[in-house]
Design a protein around this motif. Structure first.
Motif, PDB file in Angstrom:
ATOM      1  N   LEU A 214      24.071  51.600 -26.208  1.00 13.31           N
ATOM      2  CA  LEU A 214      23.268  50.788 -25.296  1.00 13.31           C
ATOM      3  C   LEU A 214      21.823  51.263 -25.182  1.00 13.31           C
TER       4      LEU A 214
ATOM      5  N   SER B  62      27.415  48.721 -34.890  1.00 16.38           N
ATOM      6  CA  SER B  62      27.671  48.896 -33.463  1.00 16.38           C
ATOM      7  C   SER B  62      28.804  49.889 -33.258  1.00 16.38           C
TER       8      SER B  62
ATOM      9  N   ARG C 143      25.379  45.060 -29.138  1.00 18.76           N
ATOM     10  CA  ARG C 143      25.643  45.732 -27.861  1.00 18.76           C
ATOM     11  C   ARG C 143      26.714  44.995 -27.063  1.00 18.76           C
TER      12      ARG C 143
ATOM     13  N   LEU D 276      30.283  46.453 -25.660  1.00 18.21           N
ATOM     14  CA  LEU D 276      30.734  46.367 -24.265  1.00 18.21           C
ATOM     15  C   LEU D 276      32.078  45.656 -24.145  1.00 18.21           C
TER      16      LEU D 276
END
Length: 184
Positions: free
Chosen positions: A56, A100, A159, A163
């Motif tokens: 993040l 990611s 991102r 999450l």
């Protein structure tokens, strides 16, 4: 040959590559299963928290991965075969860039959880197939539409993926260790 059949060849390769990774992860999870479950869960939560926070706050996530390109020799036996082989290597997630933390969080969760090997295999197959979706989007949107879409969304999508994956893995952990509300 049209683009959609080439994507099909690529998707078959990525799916099989992901499945191979799923089998390897099942073996690793089995080996790690001798570690007491609370140690595995707390280790997962701590590691996942660090990786998610890094994903993040860092402009580019630098996790252990091989960033070299798949060589052009892969395409020497024809486009469909080359695309399949490229997909096979790409689908494993260990041969090319993973932008990611989402796959790492999922991988750590599976290792800590140690589900039945079929669950791990299916997770690998889904991971591999999902690696082909960007190419399908390119085929369906065309180069201009694809570039316009990515221009404003790439890092945001990465991102968000991290999450969503972290949340799903947290829910899996909570369910596995009985942290959820009692059901009647």
């Amino acid at each position: 040959m049209g683009r959609l059949p080439l994507w099909g060849s690529f998707a078959a390769g990525t799916t099989l590559g992901g499945g191979a990774t799923g089998v390897v992860v099942a073996v690793i999870a089995g080996l790690v299963s001798v570690v007491p479950e609370p140690v595995r869960w707390w280790g997962l939560l701590a590691t996942a928290l660090v990786v998610v926070v890094l994903d993040l706050v860092e402009p580019v996530l630098r996790l252990p991965q091989r960033t070299t390109l798949i060589p052009q020799e892969v395409f020497a036996r024809g486009m469909a075969t080359g695309i399949f082989r490229f997909g096979l290597e790409y689908g494993t997630g260990v041969r090319t860039l993973v932008p990611s933390a989402a796959p790492w969080v999922a991988l750590l969760t599976i290792i800590a959880w140690n589900p039945h090997w079929v669950v791990t295999l299916v997770a690998g197959l889904v991971f591999g197939l999902s690696r082909s979706l960007a190419v399908l989007q390119f085929v369906l949107l065309g180069a201009d539409g694809w570039q316009a879409f990515l221009a404003g969304h790439t890092r945001l999508l990465e991102r968000l993926g991290t999450l969503v994956t972290a949340l799903a893995c947290l829910l899996a952990v909570a369910s596995a260790v009985g942290w959820g509300p009692p059901y009647r």
